[in-house]
Design an enzyme around this catalytic site. Structure first.
Site, PDB file in Angstrom:
ATOM      1  N   HIS A  23       0.837  -1.192   0.000  1.00 25.83           N
ATOM      2  CA  HIS A  23       0.000   0.000   0.000  1.00 25.83           C
ATOM      3  C   HIS A  23       0.879   1.252   0.000  1.00 25.83           C
ATOM      4  O   HIS A  23       2.102   1.163   0.177  1.00 25.83           O
ATOM      5  CB  HIS A  23      -0.961   0.000   1.211  1.00 25.83           C
ATOM      6  CG  HIS A  23      -0.282   0.029   2.537  1.00 25.83           C
ATOM      7  ND1 HIS A  23      -0.202  -1.062   3.373  1.00 25.83           N
ATOM      8  CD2 HIS A  23       0.360   1.024   3.176  1.00 25.83           C
ATOM      9  CE1 HIS A  23       0.449  -0.743   4.473  1.00 25.83           C
ATOM     10  NE2 HIS A  23       0.812   0.520   4.380  1.00 25.83           N
TER      11      HIS A  23
HETATM   12  P1  TYD Z   1      -1.499  -2.897   7.548  1.00 29.74           P
HETATM   13  O1  TYD Z   1      -1.041  -1.481   7.726  1.00 29.74           O
HETATM   14  O2  TYD Z   1      -2.137  -3.252   6.247  1.00 29.74           O
HETATM   15  O3  TYD Z   1      -0.262  -3.890   7.821  1.00 29.74           O
HETATM   16  P2  TYD Z   1       1.064  -4.141   6.945  1.00 29.74           P
HETATM   17  O4  TYD Z   1       1.339  -2.913   6.130  1.00 29.74           O
HETATM   18  O5  TYD Z   1       2.139  -4.413   7.955  1.00 29.74           O
HETATM   19  O6  TYD Z   1       0.842  -5.343   6.099  1.00 29.74           O
HETATM   20  O7  TYD Z   1      -2.478  -3.250   8.753  1.00 29.74           O
HETATM   21  C1  TYD Z   1      -2.976  -4.553   8.979  1.00 29.74           C
HETATM   22  C2  TYD Z   1      -4.285  -4.411   9.738  1.00 29.74           C
HETATM   23  O8  TYD Z   1      -4.079  -3.781  10.995  1.00 29.74           O
HETATM   24  C3  TYD Z   1      -5.313  -3.582   8.994  1.00 29.74           C
HETATM   25  O9  TYD Z   1      -6.590  -4.188   9.171  1.00 29.74           O
HETATM   26  C4  TYD Z   1      -5.305  -2.246   9.707  1.00 29.74           C
HETATM   27  C5  TYD Z   1      -4.879  -2.604  11.120  1.00 29.74           C
HETATM   28  N1  TYD Z   1      -4.075  -1.557  11.754  1.00 29.74           N
HETATM   29  C6  TYD Z   1      -4.631  -0.771  12.762  1.00 29.74           C
HETATM   30  O10 TYD Z   1      -5.805  -0.950  13.156  1.00 29.74           O
HETATM   31  N2  TYD Z   1      -3.867   0.197  13.365  1.00 29.74           N
HETATM   32  C7  TYD Z   1      -2.582   0.432  12.984  1.00 29.74           C
HETATM   33  O11 TYD Z   1      -1.911   1.341  13.552  1.00 29.74           O
HETATM   34  C8  TYD Z   1      -2.024  -0.356  11.917  1.00 29.74           C
HETATM   35  C9  TYD Z   1      -0.611  -0.139  11.447  1.00 29.74           C
HETATM   36  C10 TYD Z   1      -2.806  -1.336  11.333  1.00 29.74           C
END
Ligand code: TYD
Length: 160
Positions: A60
């Site tokens: 993303h």
């Molecule tokens: P995501 O940012 O997509 O993780 P990565 O980039 O490490 O693969 O987040 C994964 C899930 O966690 C998504 O459902 C959003 C949630 N999340 C939160 O609720 N708060 C946060 O601060 C973060 C970073 C993620």
């Protein structure tokens, strides 16, 4: 990680933490807002137990959020893409992180069994700030900033 590495992607850069090496009694690493980290830190999160060697995280970009990403144990590969240039960086040194600025598509992979990722973020969590669709990211990355903030055309004004 080569500390002299030049990041060619936009809105990024290497971040060097202050550190005190005091082995065998431990190492101390310091990240301060406005000093080693170029934004106010509103949120801290970390990722551990990356037991699946095929895991791919991230995938993303963010519209407004800035982040600083560090590998504080083990190693992983960070893939960066600003819409024009792509670059891969292997993070394996807790004192050297990467600035993830706005509009930077990033993925993380090839985690070592002991990998722990630490992220410092410029704002609290906001799902609407995420761009999770690569085609949409490419479209936005190709749009000049002025065009993005231009208000939509409304009906002609009658005020006189
Ligand atoms: P995501 O940012 O997509 O993780 P990565 O980039 O490490 O693969 O987040 C994964 C899930 O966690 C998504 O459902 C959003 C949630 N999340 C939160 O609720 N708060 C946060 O601060 C973060 C970073 C993620």
């Amino acid at each position: 990680m080569n500390k002299k590495l030049k990041l060619r992607v936009t809105n990024s850069g290497l971040l060097a933490l202050r550190h005190f090496k005091d082995l065998p009694d431990g190492n101390l690493f310091i990240a301060e807002a406005g000093r080693q980290v170029p934004f106010d830190i509103q949120r801290v999160y970390f990722i551990n137990t990356l037991a699946n060697p095929k895991a791919i995280r991230g995938k993303h970009a963010h519209r407004r959020l800035q982040q600083a990403i560090f590998c504080i144990s083990g190693s992983f590969s960070l893939h960066l893409d600003d819409g024009r240039t792509r670059q891969r960086v292997r993070l394996n040194d807790p004192s050297c992180g990467v600035l993830l600025g706005t509009m930077l598509w990033h993925t993380m992979s090839s985690f070592s069994y002991d990998c722990v990722i630490l992220v410092l973020a410029s704002d609290v969590f906001d799902e609407t700030d995420y761009i999770r669709d690569y085609a949409e990211f490419m479209r936005l990355a190709a749009t000049p900033p002025a065009a993005k903030s231009r208000p939509l055309k409304g009906p002609p004004s009658r005020a006189r």
